[in-house]
Design an enzyme around this catalytic site. Structure first.
Site, PDB file in Angstrom:
ATOM      1  N   HIS A 162       0.811  -1.217   0.000  1.00 16.21           N
ATOM      2  CA  HIS A 162       0.000   0.000   0.000  1.00 16.21           C
ATOM      3  C   HIS A 162       0.844   1.265   0.000  1.00 16.21           C
ATOM      4  O   HIS A 162       0.322   2.352  -0.231  1.00 16.21           O
ATOM      5  CB  HIS A 162      -1.013  -0.006   1.160  1.00 16.21           C
ATOM      6  CG  HIS A 162      -0.445   0.214   2.522  1.00 16.21           C
ATOM      7  ND1 HIS A 162      -0.153  -0.823   3.373  1.00 16.21           N
ATOM      8  CD2 HIS A 162      -0.149   1.343   3.204  1.00 16.21           C
ATOM      9  CE1 HIS A 162       0.305  -0.339   4.518  1.00 16.21           C
ATOM     10  NE2 HIS A 162       0.324   0.973   4.437  1.00 16.21           N
ATOM     11  N   ASP A 196       0.247  -7.630   1.338  1.00 13.52           N
ATOM     12  CA  ASP A 196       0.690  -6.241   1.521  1.00 13.52           C
ATOM     13  C   ASP A 196       2.209  -6.117   1.542  1.00 13.52           C
ATOM     14  O   ASP A 196       2.769  -5.382   2.351  1.00 13.52           O
ATOM     15  CB  ASP A 196       0.084  -5.652   2.799  1.00 13.52           C
ATOM     16  CG  ASP A 196       0.098  -4.118   2.787  1.00 13.52           C
ATOM     17  OD1 ASP A 196       0.330  -3.531   1.712  1.00 13.52           O
ATOM     18  OD2 ASP A 196      -0.103  -3.519   3.865  1.00 13.52           O
ATOM     19  N   SER A 275       4.584   2.566   7.748  1.00 15.68           N
ATOM     20  CA  SER A 275       4.295   1.429   6.877  1.00 15.68           C
ATOM     21  C   SER A 275       5.505   1.022   6.053  1.00 15.68           C
ATOM     22  O   SER A 275       6.123   1.847   5.384  1.00 15.68           O
ATOM     23  CB  SER A 275       3.155   1.777   5.910  1.00 15.68           C
ATOM     24  OG  SER A 275       1.914   1.531   6.475  1.00 15.68           O
TER      25      SER A 275
END
Length: 421
Positions: A162, A196, A275
């Protein structure tokens, strides 16, 4: 919900609240179902669009403005890539951070005072920082930032899908910032959406790669560090412990884009922008990729660390990363059974149907079977089972404990691979 041949459903039996409108409300544990339990029904990414270009952290810490009324809703799982610009004022009001112009650096980040004592904790951190990067993406009038780490000296960098996915738009530009302030262009190598994970690459032949540890050796209570760029504050280090293992967590802003992880849970502070950054043990090796947090988010989906962060275990991401580097694509692990949630108060995942020519069919699983354990580990629900399957490797043999008509039996299954598209 399929075990791995399709993205997980945000709810079963009724339309789940979610998407980009509102957030699930916390319910007593005895009254939750898949549609209202925030562990399994996150409503939004923590990606905030902005204009114009993504910006770098301030040269001097600003005086935070007076906090606005938070308007918080309860329990939301959000992924933790971040963007700071037009909406940085709102984020600054909530979290005390303001962004300035590209190219500037955070005070103290790249100018350590003296050298740490040999063998000290500080020396270990000093050795880690050159291997951790901040990833900046811009496309037209929007963009964002996340984190990553050097996986191999040849310039391969691991991050979240992402984060890398922000660069999928036409004319997108992706750049990587190292701890010495260098900013270099990067390109996407490959991505695996169901887990992910993504790999990007920069030019290089002798970059300082981090070692990857065996996540099966991780224990609750182990001390860990999270390193990344929360809110664009590059090369921030936070510390905590491993709080739990195999925590089933779904994140994503739609059913199609949802990912499920049997995650390492940590109380090390993780915020939007972390992230893709590494979760590191006290030996300086990576045990996970930080990917999401459980937080109190306001009506705009903004929120920060409350000590509940989640990382993709190293044994899971390493297999995927190696596939992406070798072929540009990755596989996901599948059982081949469509699963559904069991009634409230009943453990396990119920098999709704079995697909032909799959491990489930070959093992003798049948519709109506309730899978109550996976390799001896109790299964709480269908989301938990799917997370455990994805954590495993294709070709791995596992034992499922099945309740069939009130009688339990063990069934051995060899899991298979399916393209991760």
């Amino acid at each position: 919900m399929s075990d791995g041949t399709a993205p997980p459903s945000a709810g079963t039996g009724s339309e789940a609240s979610g998407g980009n409108t509102g957030h699930p409300q916390q319910s007593p544990w005895w009254a939750r179902d898949a549609a209202t339990d925030p562990w399994r029904n996150p409503s939004t990414h923590a990606v905030v669009t902005h204009t114009p270009e993504p910006t770098f952290p301030p040269t001097e810490p600003p005086i935070p403005p007076a906090p606005k009324a938070p308007g918080l809703t309860l329990g939301t799982v959000i992924t933790v890539s971040a963007v700071v610009a037009v909406l940085a004022g709102m984020l600054g009001a909530l979290l005390g951070v303001i962004a300035t112009k590209p190219g500037q650096q955070t005070t103290g980040t790249f100018s350590p005072n003296g050298s740490p004592p040999p063998g000290s904790y500080q020396e270990k951190i000093e050795q880690i920082l050159p291997s951790v990067v901040t990833i900046w993406v811009s496309s037209g009038g929007s963009g964002g930032n996340g984190s990553g780490f050097v996986y191999s000296p040849e310039g391969y960098i691991v991050t979240n899908q992402h984060v890398a996915g922000l660069a999928e738009e036409d004319n997108a530009r992706m750049e990587v910032q190292f701890s010495d302030g260098r900013i270099v262009p990067a390109e996407l190598v490959g991505e695996a959406k169901s887990t992910d994970i993504a790999v990007i690459k920069v030019d290089g032949s002798d970059l300082p790669a981090l070692s990857v540890a065996d996540s099966n050796e991780v224990m609750v209570g182990d001390r860990v560090m999270a390193v990344g760029a929360p809110l664009g504050l590059s090369h921030t280090v936070t510390e905590g412990i491993v709080s739990a293992l195999d925590r089933p967590v779904i994140s994503g802003d739609s059913e199609k884009e949802a990912t499920v992880t049997a995650a390492i849970q940590t109380d090390a502070a993780i915020n939007p922008g972390n992230s893709g950054g590494p979760l590191i043990n006290m030996d300086g090796s990576v045990i996970g990729v930080n990917t999401s947090i459980y937080t109190f988010a306001n009506e705009d989906g903004e929120g920060g660390s409350i000590g509940l962060g989640f990382a993709i275990p190293s044994n899971q991401f390493k297999r995927i990363v190696d596939e992406l580097i070798d072929t540009g694509t990755a596989t996901k692990t599948v059982l081949g059974a469509k699963l559904k949630t069991t009634p409230n108060g009943t453990l396990g995942a119920t098999v709704e149907s079995v697909e032909q020519n799959t491990p489930a069919a070959e093992s003798g699983l049948a519709g109506g079977d309730r899978i109550v354990a996976f390799n001896g580990q109790y299964v709480t629900d269908d989301v938990h089972l799917r997370a455990l399957i994805l954590r495993s490797s294709p070709g791995e043999s596992v034992t499922l404990t099945v309740d069939r008509g009130g009688s339990e039996q063990d069934i051995d299954v060899t899991l298979a691979a399916s393209p991760d598209e």
